[in-house]
Design an enzyme around this catalytic site. Structure first.
Site, PDB file in Angstrom:
ATOM      1  N   ALA A  67       0.809  -0.985   0.075  1.00 27.52           N
ATOM      2  CA  ALA A  67      -0.058   0.162   0.111  1.00 27.52           C
ATOM      3  C   ALA A  67       0.779   1.388  -0.170  1.00 27.52           C
ATOM      4  CB  ALA A  67      -0.793   0.032   1.212  1.00 27.52           C
ATOM      5  N   ASP A  68       0.357   2.358  -0.476  1.00 28.85           N
ATOM      6  CA  ASP A  68       0.863   3.717  -0.398  1.00 28.85           C
ATOM      7  C   ASP A  68      -0.326   4.468   0.054  1.00 28.85           C
ATOM      8  OD1 ASP A  68       3.699   4.730  -0.656  1.00 28.85           O
ATOM      9  OD2 ASP A  68       2.138   6.265  -1.711  1.00 28.85           O
ATOM     10  N   THR A  69       0.308   5.661   1.071  1.00 29.73           N
ATOM     11  CA  THR A  69      -0.687   6.559   1.294  1.00 29.73           C
ATOM     12  C   THR A  69       0.058   7.956   1.145  1.00 29.73           C
ATOM     13  OG1 THR A  69      -1.570   5.338   2.923  1.00 29.73           O
ATOM     14  CG2 THR A  69      -1.816   7.596   3.309  1.00 29.73           C
TER      15      THR A  69
END
Length: 191
Positions: A67-69
């Site tokens: 994931a990446d935020t």
């Protein structure tokens, strides 16, 4: 199927535990996270999650979760601040405004890649000098997209959100559970 978490983030491990999942292994990807010139924030965060999933080994009996935020204010990407000065700049930019927190999730298995992008609108109340200085002094801003942690002291700055709270923390659980189930990992199973 074995769940592999493609992240060194303790927050993502904690969020997975809320689903009853413990990764069989943790493999932190090492990629260049620099946005491309003119790259829109939504494209950037989706690309980061995909690239993280692509660089990690994935055996036939494994499901890799990455994931990446990122935080965006207008078209500006607010990643993890490099130092306290940049964290202060981010907090002042967000003060009294709405912004978006984008979290992209990529799940890779032998059957392919599944992705989801979650967009949450967050509103900061107007911040005072004392608010910003106290928050900077606590150090919670370090390593956090946008320079704040909604699940920590910065929660006091946020009167409302529209979207996924867990997405703002770093892993939108409803969407992640759906992606994992499609790849053969049920939330009631523990790896």
């Amino acid at each position: 199927m074995k769940l592999i978490l493609g992240s060194a983030s303790p927050r993502r491990r904690e969020l997975l535990a809320q689903l009853g999942l413990t990764p069989a292994a943790i493999r932190a990807p090492d990629i260049d996270e620099t946005p491309r010139k003119g790259e829109p924030p939504r494209d950037y965060v989706a690309r980061m999650a995909r690239e993280k999933a692509a660089v990690l080994d994935c055996a036939a009996d494994e499901v890799v979760l990455c994931a990446d935020t990122t935080v965006t204010c207008g078209r500006r990407i607010l990643g993890k601040p490099a130092d306290e000065k940049e964290a202060a700049e981010f907090l002042w930019l967000l003060s009294g405004r709405r912004h978006h927190v984008l979290t992209a999730v990529a799940v890779r298995s032998a059957t392919g890649l599944r992705e989801r992008l979650v967009d949450t609108v967050v509103r900061f109340r107007p911040l005072s000098n004392e608010d910003v200085n106290t928050y900077l002094a606590c150090g919670e801003w370090q390593g956090k997209a946008g320079g704040y942690a909604i699940q920590g002291r910065a929660g006091a700055f946020i009167p409302w959100i529209q979207g996924s709270f867990t997405g703002v923390v770093g892993l939108p659980l409803a969407e992640t559970a759906t992606l994992l189930a499609a790849a053969g990992i049920r939330c009631e199973e523990v790896a």
